[in-house]
Design a protein around this motif. Structure first.
Motif, PDB file in Angstrom:
ATOM      1  N   THR A   1       0.841  -1.189   0.000  1.00  0.00           N
ATOM      2  CA  THR A   1       0.000   0.000   0.000  1.00  0.00           C
ATOM      3  C   THR A   1       0.878   1.240   0.000  1.00  0.00           C
ATOM      4  N   HIS A   2       0.565   2.199  -0.881  1.00  0.00           N
ATOM      5  CA  HIS A   2       1.361   3.421  -1.016  1.00  0.00           C
ATOM      6  C   HIS A   2       0.465   4.641  -0.906  1.00  0.00           C
ATOM      7  N   ILE A   3       1.044   5.752  -0.492  1.00  0.00           N
ATOM      8  CA  ILE A   3       0.378   7.035  -0.595  1.00  0.00           C
ATOM      9  C   ILE A   3       0.237   7.384  -2.073  1.00  0.00           C
ATOM     10  N   LEU A   4      -0.851   8.053  -2.440  1.00  0.00           N
ATOM     11  CA  LEU A   4      -1.026   8.492  -3.820  1.00  0.00           C
ATOM     12  C   LEU A   4       0.174   9.338  -4.234  1.00  0.00           C
ATOM     13  N   ASP A   5       0.733   9.041  -5.380  1.00  0.00           N
ATOM     14  CA  ASP A   5       1.996   9.675  -5.771  1.00  0.00           C
ATOM     15  C   ASP A   5       1.862  11.185  -5.914  1.00  0.00           C
ATOM     16  N   GLN A   6       0.763  11.668  -6.510  1.00  0.00           N
ATOM     17  CA  GLN A   6       0.622  13.113  -6.684  1.00  0.00           C
ATOM     18  C   GLN A   6       0.450  13.811  -5.335  1.00  0.00           C
ATOM     19  N   VAL A   7      -0.233  13.182  -4.404  1.00  0.00           N
ATOM     20  CA  VAL A   7      -0.360  13.762  -3.062  1.00  0.00           C
ATOM     21  C   VAL A   7       1.022  13.898  -2.423  1.00  0.00           C
ATOM     22  N   MET A   8       1.832  12.859  -2.538  1.00  0.00           N
ATOM     23  CA  MET A   8       3.174  12.899  -1.978  1.00  0.00           C
ATOM     24  C   MET A   8       4.017  13.995  -2.622  1.00  0.00           C
ATOM     25  N   ARG A   9       3.916  14.123  -3.940  1.00  0.00           N
ATOM     26  CA  ARG A   9       4.701  15.133  -4.646  1.00  0.00           C
ATOM     27  C   ARG A   9       4.280  16.543  -4.234  1.00  0.00           C
ATOM     28  N   LEU A  10       2.971  16.772  -4.150  1.00  0.00           N
ATOM     29  CA  LEU A  10       2.496  18.105  -3.779  1.00  0.00           C
ATOM     30  C   LEU A  10       2.790  18.431  -2.321  1.00  0.00           C
ATOM     31  N   ALA A  11       2.781  17.419  -1.472  1.00  0.00           N
ATOM     32  CA  ALA A  11       2.967  17.649  -0.037  1.00  0.00           C
ATOM     33  C   ALA A  11       4.416  17.894   0.336  1.00  0.00           C
ATOM     34  N   ALA A  12       5.348  17.379  -0.454  1.00  0.00           N
ATOM     35  CA  ALA A  12       6.760  17.402  -0.067  1.00  0.00           C
ATOM     36  C   ALA A  12       7.251  18.810   0.239  1.00  0.00           C
ATOM     37  N   ILE A  13       6.988  19.771  -0.645  1.00  0.00           N
ATOM     38  CA  ILE A  13       7.499  21.128  -0.441  1.00  0.00           C
ATOM     39  C   ILE A  13       6.919  21.744   0.824  1.00  0.00           C
ATOM     40  N   HIS A  14       5.652  21.424   1.139  1.00  0.00           N
ATOM     41  CA  HIS A  14       5.024  21.966   2.342  1.00  0.00           C
ATOM     42  C   HIS A  14       5.561  21.288   3.602  1.00  0.00           C
ATOM     43  N   GLY A  15       6.067  20.072   3.449  1.00  0.00           N
ATOM     44  CA  GLY A  15       6.694  19.388   4.573  1.00  0.00           C
ATOM     45  C   GLY A  15       8.173  19.704   4.719  1.00  0.00           C
ATOM     46  N   GLY A  16       8.671  20.642   3.910  1.00  0.00           N
ATOM     47  CA  GLY A  16      10.079  21.012   3.995  1.00  0.00           C
ATOM     48  C   GLY A  16      11.000  19.938   3.451  1.00  0.00           C
ATOM     49  N   VAL A  17      10.586  19.280   2.387  1.00  0.00           N
ATOM     50  CA  VAL A  17      11.344  18.168   1.824  1.00  0.00           C
ATOM     51  C   VAL A  17      11.732  18.505   0.385  1.00  0.00           C
ATOM     52  N   ARG A  18      12.978  18.260   0.052  1.00  0.00           N
ATOM     53  CA  ARG A  18      13.501  18.494  -1.291  1.00  0.00           C
ATOM     54  C   ARG A  18      13.939  17.169  -1.906  1.00  0.00           C
ATOM     55  N   LEU A  19      14.345  17.236  -3.152  1.00  0.00           N
ATOM     56  CA  LEU A  19      14.917  16.088  -3.844  1.00  0.00           C
ATOM     57  C   LEU A  19      16.436  16.204  -3.840  1.00  0.00           C
ATOM     58  N   GLU A  20      17.115  15.088  -3.738  1.00  0.00           N
ATOM     59  CA  GLU A  20      18.567  15.082  -3.866  1.00  0.00           C
ATOM     60  C   GLU A  20      18.921  15.252  -5.343  1.00  0.00           C
ATOM     61  N   SER A  21      19.700  16.259  -5.667  1.00  0.00           N
ATOM     62  CA  SER A  21      20.082  16.519  -7.049  1.00  0.00           C
ATOM     63  C   SER A  21      21.039  15.454  -7.555  1.00  0.00           C
ATOM     64  N   GLY A  22      20.853  15.083  -8.811  1.00  0.00           N
ATOM     65  CA  GLY A  22      21.771  14.153  -9.450  1.00  0.00           C
ATOM     66  C   GLY A  22      21.691  12.734  -8.952  1.00  0.00           C
ATOM     67  N   VAL A  23      20.615  12.373  -8.243  1.00  0.00           N
ATOM     68  CA  VAL A  23      20.481  11.028  -7.681  1.00  0.00           C
ATOM     69  C   VAL A  23      19.335  10.305  -8.374  1.00  0.00           C
ATOM     70  N   TRP A  24      19.598   9.085  -8.793  1.00  0.00           N
ATOM     71  CA  TRP A  24      18.558   8.262  -9.435  1.00  0.00           C
ATOM     72  C   TRP A  24      18.738   6.824  -8.996  1.00  0.00           C
ATOM     73  N   PRO A  25      17.693   6.129  -8.508  1.00  0.00           N
ATOM     74  CA  PRO A  25      16.306   6.580  -8.321  1.00  0.00           C
ATOM     75  C   PRO A  25      16.208   7.732  -7.303  1.00  0.00           C
ATOM     76  N   ALA A  26      15.032   8.340  -7.274  1.00  0.00           N
ATOM     77  CA  ALA A  26      14.841   9.551  -6.489  1.00  0.00           C
ATOM     78  C   ALA A  26      15.102   9.321  -5.010  1.00  0.00           C
ATOM     79  N   ALA A  27      15.750  10.309  -4.397  1.00  0.00           N
ATOM     80  CA  ALA A  27      15.973  10.322  -2.953  1.00  0.00           C
ATOM     81  C   ALA A  27      15.532  11.682  -2.427  1.00  0.00           C
ATOM     82  N   LEU A  28      15.021  11.698  -1.192  1.00  0.00           N
ATOM     83  CA  LEU A  28      14.513  12.924  -0.591  1.00  0.00           C
ATOM     84  C   LEU A  28      15.327  13.278   0.638  1.00  0.00           C
ATOM     85  N   ALA A  29      15.324  14.569   0.974  1.00  0.00           N
ATOM     86  CA  ALA A  29      16.090  15.052   2.122  1.00  0.00           C
ATOM     87  C   ALA A  29      15.396  16.286   2.682  1.00  0.00           C
ATOM     88  N   PRO A  30      15.635  16.604   3.958  1.00  0.00           N
ATOM     89  CA  PRO A  30      15.012  17.801   4.530  1.00  0.00           C
ATOM     90  C   PRO A  30      15.655  19.079   3.994  1.00  0.00           C
TER      91      PRO A  30
END
Length: 373
Positions: free
Chosen positions: A164-193
Motif C-alpha cells: 500500500t502506497h500514498i497516492l503519488d501526486q499527493v506525496m509530490r504536492l505535499a513534499a514542499i510543504h513538509g520542507g522536503v527536497r529532492l537530492e540533485s543528481g540522484v537516481w532513483p529519487a531520494a529525498l532530504a530535509p
C-alpha cells in the motif's frame, strides 16, 4: 491597446527567457524566477547550455549550493534558487478546496473518493513528511513511512509490489510543504530535509500565488489566465482570484492577452531572434501553454509534445523548426538525429551541429556524431 503578431511574441519570449544572448551567471537567468524543470537526468544542464557561455555538466550544476531541486509546479521536479524556495512554497499553498483538488490532476478521482478533503489530505501528508524525512532517504522508504501516517483514502494498493502506497501526486504536492527536497543528481529519487525548514502551516498566500502568475506572464506572455493555470496546475478561476496588478492588455493576432506593464517596451522592441538553440524536453520555452501559438501546425505539435517520450526541439530564428533525439554509446559517444520540419539553410544546420557539441559536453560525452533525418 498594443497589437502584435505571433512572430513578435516569439521574439519577445526568446529574449525574455535568456535564449537571445548567452549569459555568464546561472543564478541570474530569468527562467529561475519560475523554476527549471528537470524531469529527466541532464535536461537542466542542456537548458543551461542553451543560455550560458560556459557549458556546465549536470554534475557541476547540481553541486551548486545556490540551487535546490524540489517537487513544485504540478508536482514536477524543478530547480529553484535556494534563497527563493520559501516564496515558492508559499505560492503553492492551495487558495481553497477547489484549487487543492485541481492540483491533484490525474489522481483527482482517487482523492475525491478518499473521504477527506483534498486540502486536509495534502497537509496530513505534509506533516507526515516533515516528521519522517529527517535525513536523506529513498523515495520508497519515505512512501512506506508516510503511508502509515495519512488517511486511508489517500493511499492505494499496488498490485505490482503487493504493498500500500500514498497516492503519488499527493506525496509530490505535499513534499514542499513538509520542507522536503529532492537530492540533485540522484537516481532513483531520494529525498532530504530542506535546511532550516519551517513548520507546516498551510496558510494560503494570495500575494505569493500572484507573483508566480506574474512570472509566468513575464516569461510566457502575453498570455491569459487559462495558460497560467495550465502551468501552475490549477483552474483559470483560481488564477483570476489572485490576478496580479500592473498588467498591460495586449492583442495577439486579435486575441486579448496580458503582460506586466513594465515589460511592454521589451515586447514592442523585441530583438531579432537570430539564434539557433537545441532545447531539451520540458525546456522553459516549451512550457508555454499556448502551444498553437508556438507551433500552429497540429501535426508538428504532436511531434514535439508527445504523451510519452518527448524529443528535444530545434529553435531557429524564433521558430520551433524541428526535433532532435540522442542515443548514447556507453559514456563515450553521443549519437544525434536532427529532424527539421522544413529545409534549413546551411548556416542554420552548421549552427545546430555546434549546439549538438554543447549538448554532448553538458551530458558528459567526449565524442558525438550528428545525423540529419
Amino acid at each position: 491597446m498594443p497589437e502584435v503578431d505571433r512572430k513578435q511574441v516569439l521574439a519577445y519570449r526568446v529574449a525574455a527567457q535568456g535564449l537571445h544572448r548567452r549569459q555568464t551567471d546561472a543564478a541570474a537567468l530569468t527562467v529561475f524566477d519560475l523554476g527549471l524543470q528537470s524531469t529527466m537526468r541532464d535536461t537542466a544542464a542542456v537548458s543551461l547550455a542553451a543560455r550560458l557561455d560556459a557549458v556546465l555538466t549536470e554534475e557541476s550544476f547540481v553541486e551548486d549550493p545556490r540551487f535546490v531541486l524540489a517537487w513544485t509546479h504540478r508536482g514536477a521536479p524543478h530547480y529553484h534558487r535556494a534563497a527563493g524556495l520559501d516564496a515558492v512554497r508559499a505560492a503553492l499553498v492551495p487558495l481553497g478546496e477547489a484549487d487543492a483538488m485541481a492540483r491533484m490532476q490525474w489522481q483527482r478521482k482517487q482523492v475525491e473518493a478518499a473521504g477527506v478533503s483534498a486540502t486536509e489530505g495534502l497537509f496530513a501528508a505534509a506533516r507526515a513528511m516533515h516528521e519522517v524525512v529527517d535525513r536523506t532517504m529513498s523515495k520508497g522508504a519515505v512512501s512506506t513511512a508516510v503511508t502509515r501516517r495519512v488517511p486511508e483514502g489517500m493511499t492505494y494498493r499496488c498490485r505490482g509490489c503487493q504493498a500500500t502506497h500514498i497516492l503519488d501526486q499527493v506525496m509530490r504536492l505535499a513534499a514542499i510543504h513538509g520542507g522536503v527536497r529532492l537530492e540533485s543528481g540522484v537516481w532513483p529519487a531520494a529525498l532530504a530535509p530542506v535546511t532550516g525548514r519551517p513548520p507546516v502551516t498551510g496558510a494560503p498566500d494570495p500575494a505569493a500565488a500572484a507573483a508566480v502568475v506574474r512570472h509566468y506572464l513575464r516569461l510566457h506572455g502575453p498570455a491569459g489566465a487559462t495558460e497560467a493555470a495550465g502551468f501552475t496546475g490549477t483552474t483559470a478561476k483560481t488564477v483570476k482570484s489572485c490576478w496580479p496588478d500592473g498588467l498591460a492588455e495586449v492583442r495577439v493576432d486579435g486575441r486579448l492577452a496580458y503582460l506586466p506593464a513594465e515589460d511592454l517596451p521589451a515586447l514592442e522592441n523585441a530583438p531579432e531572434p537570430d539564434v539557433v538553440r537545441l532545447l531539451p524536453p520540458w525546456d522553459p520555452f516549451l512550457q508555454s501553454r499556448d502551444r498553437a501559438l508556438l507551433v500552429p501546425d497540429k501535426a508538428r505539435q504532436k511531434e514535439i509534445w508527445k504523451i510519452i517520450g518527448n524529443p528535444g526541439a530545434l529553435l531557429a530564428d524564433g521558430e520551433l523548426a524541428g526535433t532532435w533525439r540522442t542515443k548514447g554509446s556507453g559514456r563515450k559517444r553521443l549519437e544525434f538525429t536532427l529532424t527539421p520540419f522544413w529545409p534549413l539553410p546551411a548556416p542554420v544546420r552548421k549552427a545546430a551541429e555546434a549546439e549538438a557539441e554543447r549538448v554532448a559536453t553538458a551530458r558528459g560525452f567526449a565524442d558525438l556524431r550528428v545525423g540529419w533525418a
